[in-house]
Design an enzyme around this catalytic site. Structure first.
Site, PDB file in Angstrom:
ATOM      1  N   ALA A 182      39.066  49.049  38.038  1.00 51.28           N
ATOM      2  CA  ALA A 182      39.963  50.043  37.438  1.00 51.28           C
ATOM      3  C   ALA A 182      39.558  50.460  36.035  1.00 51.28           C
ATOM      4  O   ALA A 182      40.263  51.232  35.400  1.00 51.28           O
ATOM      5  CB  ALA A 182      41.388  49.481  37.422  1.00 51.28           C
ATOM      6  N   HIS A 236      44.682  50.847  30.410  1.00 52.53           N
ATOM      7  CA  HIS A 236      43.673  49.857  30.020  1.00 52.53           C
ATOM      8  C   HIS A 236      42.987  50.343  28.758  1.00 52.53           C
ATOM      9  O   HIS A 236      42.477  51.466  28.733  1.00 52.53           O
ATOM     10  CB  HIS A 236      42.629  49.697  31.129  1.00 52.53           C
TER      11      HIS A 236
HETATM   12  N1  LIG Z   1      38.857  44.881  39.421  1.00 53.05           N
HETATM   13  C1  LIG Z   1      39.976  45.584  39.413  1.00 53.05           C
HETATM   14  O1  LIG Z   1      40.113  46.555  38.644  1.00 53.05           O
HETATM   15  C2  LIG Z   1      41.084  45.259  40.349  1.00 53.05           C
HETATM   16  C3  LIG Z   1      40.966  44.215  41.241  1.00 53.05           C
HETATM   17  N2  LIG Z   1      41.966  43.931  42.129  1.00 53.05           N
HETATM   18  C4  LIG Z   1      41.757  42.819  43.063  1.00 53.05           C
HETATM   19  O2  LIG Z   1      41.866  43.299  44.382  1.00 53.05           O
HETATM   20  C5  LIG Z   1      42.723  42.458  45.148  1.00 53.05           C
HETATM   21  C6  LIG Z   1      43.364  43.247  46.257  1.00 53.05           C
HETATM   22  O3  LIG Z   1      44.219  44.241  45.732  1.00 53.05           O
HETATM   23  P1  LIG Z   1      45.249  45.023  46.671  1.00 53.05           P
HETATM   24  O4  LIG Z   1      44.559  45.604  47.832  1.00 53.05           O
HETATM   25  O5  LIG Z   1      46.017  45.910  45.782  1.00 53.05           O
HETATM   26  O6  LIG Z   1      46.171  43.818  47.161  1.00 53.05           O
HETATM   27  P2  LIG Z   1      47.106  43.729  48.446  1.00 53.05           P
HETATM   28  O7  LIG Z   1      48.056  42.604  48.169  1.00 53.05           O
HETATM   29  O8  LIG Z   1      47.654  45.069  48.790  1.00 53.05           O
HETATM   30  O9  LIG Z   1      46.102  43.311  49.621  1.00 53.05           O
HETATM   31  C7  LIG Z   1      45.474  42.068  49.702  1.00 53.05           C
HETATM   32  C8  LIG Z   1      45.049  41.869  51.147  1.00 53.05           C
HETATM   33  O10 LIG Z   1      44.201  40.740  51.221  1.00 53.05           O
HETATM   34  C9  LIG Z   1      44.613  39.922  52.320  1.00 53.05           C
HETATM   35  N3  LIG Z   1      44.180  38.553  52.050  1.00 53.05           N
HETATM   36  C10 LIG Z   1      44.588  37.728  51.062  1.00 53.05           C
HETATM   37  N4  LIG Z   1      43.951  36.534  51.152  1.00 53.05           N
HETATM   38  C11 LIG Z   1      43.122  36.614  52.216  1.00 53.05           C
HETATM   39  C12 LIG Z   1      42.191  35.714  52.821  1.00 53.05           C
HETATM   40  N5  LIG Z   1      42.011  34.487  52.344  1.00 53.05           N
HETATM   41  N6  LIG Z   1      41.482  36.137  53.897  1.00 53.05           N
HETATM   42  C13 LIG Z   1      41.650  37.378  54.391  1.00 53.05           C
HETATM   43  N7  LIG Z   1      42.523  38.282  53.854  1.00 53.05           N
HETATM   44  C14 LIG Z   1      43.239  37.896  52.790  1.00 53.05           C
HETATM   45  C15 LIG Z   1      46.110  40.112  52.379  1.00 53.05           C
HETATM   46  O11 LIG Z   1      46.629  39.754  53.634  1.00 53.05           O
HETATM   47  C16 LIG Z   1      46.201  41.622  52.118  1.00 53.05           C
HETATM   48  O12 LIG Z   1      45.951  42.331  53.308  1.00 53.05           O
HETATM   49  C17 LIG Z   1      43.686  41.893  44.098  1.00 53.05           C
HETATM   50  O13 LIG Z   1      44.261  40.675  44.506  1.00 53.05           O
HETATM   51  C18 LIG Z   1      42.769  41.692  42.905  1.00 53.05           C
HETATM   52  O14 LIG Z   1      42.099  40.443  42.996  1.00 53.05           O
HETATM   53  C19 LIG Z   1      43.098  44.679  42.159  1.00 53.05           C
HETATM   54  C20 LIG Z   1      43.273  45.717  41.284  1.00 53.05           C
HETATM   55  C21 LIG Z   1      42.292  46.071  40.294  1.00 53.05           C
HETATM   56  O1  LIG Z   2      44.442  47.913  38.936  1.00 55.35           O
HETATM   57  C1  LIG Z   2      44.626  47.735  37.739  1.00 55.35           C
HETATM   58  O2  LIG Z   2      45.108  48.612  37.008  1.00 55.35           O
HETATM   59  C2  LIG Z   2      44.188  46.471  37.065  1.00 55.35           C
HETATM   60  C3  LIG Z   2      44.438  45.219  37.778  1.00 55.35           C
HETATM   61  O3  LIG Z   2      45.308  45.103  38.591  1.00 55.35           O
HETATM   62  C4  LIG Z   2      43.565  44.087  37.454  1.00 55.35           C
HETATM   63  O4  LIG Z   2      42.912  44.128  36.391  1.00 55.35           O
HETATM   64  O5  LIG Z   2      43.520  43.128  38.244  1.00 55.35           O
END
Ligand SMILES: NC(=O)C1=CN([C@@H]2O[C@H](COP(=O)(O)OP(=O)(O)OC[C@H]3O[C@@H](n4cnc5c(N)ncnc54)[C@H](O)[C@@H]3O)[C@@H](O)[C@H]2O)C=CC1
Ligand SMILES: O=C([O-])CC(=O)C(=O)O
Length: 260
Positions: free
Chosen positions: A117, A213
């Site tokens: 992000a 951010h």
């Molecule tokens: N680098 C960045 O800017 C960002 C990184 N993220 C990361 O991305 C991840 C996912 O975000 P979203 O899709 O919004 O979350 P979400 O909660 O909508 O989806 C997560 C999915 O992963 C699945 N899951 C969880 N543990 C699992 C496992 N051990 N094996 C298989 N599936 C599993 C869940 O069932 C769900 O379908 C966040 O937890 C975070 O770590 C999120 C937002 C920003």
């Molecule tokens: O998606 C975003 O804005 C940031 C976020 O959740 C993360 O840094 O894990």
């Protein structure tokens, strides 16, 4: 030939990425789900164990979060499959970091960290080749974006009328305590001066609607402040759309490198 991938998770980010695959010459050969969520009916099939992959994919994309990367990342890498992840904060756990490194060495595969992000990481990387005095990151989201995080222990999120800081510390501490909200803090730290030197502040703010951010760096290169106001994904507003888009961009870039 299409790039063959398997995606971990089917949450907000995974859904966005899946929606873009058709235009990218990318084929999803399996969805990696939690145990008990498998089913034989779907195409692509749902599996919970990478050893059940129907074919050898070129890439596993982690959209599942820290625990998913810790569980599946080393298995994929040791099998010689590159892994792309948006869960950069998982690397704040030294054991997870080591097991990913060991597996990558064993399998001759690579872990690819997408920018997520945030942007401006190229400038930060360049800046960090000289002396850096300070890198700081402020993450600001609407109160609802902090539900399920340690913010709940120090703030009444639903009753907030003004911005409130609920975390100040290093990027490593932030990433470990806020696995769903501080991956950007980790991305900034890893591109810059590291998880233990980067200072982080996390704020719940009822006056904002986007995920904001702000990165500030000072050093030999000069100074820079970069701010981004990211729209949340419809299915999970705490995750910015740009996080999912950065995976799509990384896939498109990989395709360019192999000649599509
Ligand atoms: N680098 C960045 O800017 C960002 C990184 N993220 C990361 O991305 C991840 C996912 O975000 P979203 O899709 O919004 O979350 P979400 O909660 O909508 O989806 C997560 C999915 O992963 C699945 N899951 C969880 N543990 C699992 C496992 N051990 N094996 C298989 N599936 C599993 C869940 O069932 C769900 O379908 C966040 O937890 C975070 O770590 C999120 C937002 C920003
Ligand atoms: O998606 C975003 O804005 C940031 C976020 O959740 C993360 O840094 O894990």
């Amino acid at each position: 030939m299409d790039l063959r991938i398997a995606i971990i998770g089917h949450g907000a980010i995974a859904v966005h990425v899946r929606g873009k695959l058709a235009g990218l010459h990318v084929t999803e050969i399996a969805q990696i789900v939690r145990p008990g969520k498998e089913s034989g009916e779907d195409a692509p099939p749902r599996i919970s164990d990478l050893n059940d992959l129907p074919l050898h994919p070129d890439l596993v994309i982690d959209c599942g979060g820290h625990q998913a990367l810790a569980q599946h990342g080393p298995v994929a890498l040791a099998l010689g499959i590159d892994v792309m992840t948006v869960s950069l904060g998982a690397l704040a756990d030294r054991q997870v970091e080591q097991s990913l490194k060991d597996a990558a060495t064993k399998g001759g595969a690579r872990l690819h960290l997408v920018s997520g992000a945030i942007g401006g990481l190229d400038a930060l990387r360049g800046a960090s080749t000289g002396a850096i005095i300070e890198v700081s990151y402020i993450g600001r989201k609407p109160p609802g974006g902090w539900h399920g995080s340690p913010a709940e222990a120090v703030l009444d999120l639903d009753a907030l009328t003004e911005a409130a800081t609920h975390f100040s510390g290093t990027a490593r501490e932030a990433a470990l305590a806020y696995p769903k909200n501080a991956n950007v803090a980790a991305a900034v730290a890893l591109a810059g001066i590291g998880l233990d030197q980067t200072q982080v502040q996390l704020i719940a703010d009822p006056t904002v609607t986007e995920n904001l951010h702000e990165v500030t760096a000072k050093g030999d290169f000069g100074t820079f402040t970069f701010t981004i106001a990211g729209n949340g994904l419809p299915q999970n507003p705490r995750s910015s759309s740009l996080a999912a888009m950065s995976i799509v961009a990384a896939l498109a870039e990989r395709q360019k490198q192999i000649g599509f």
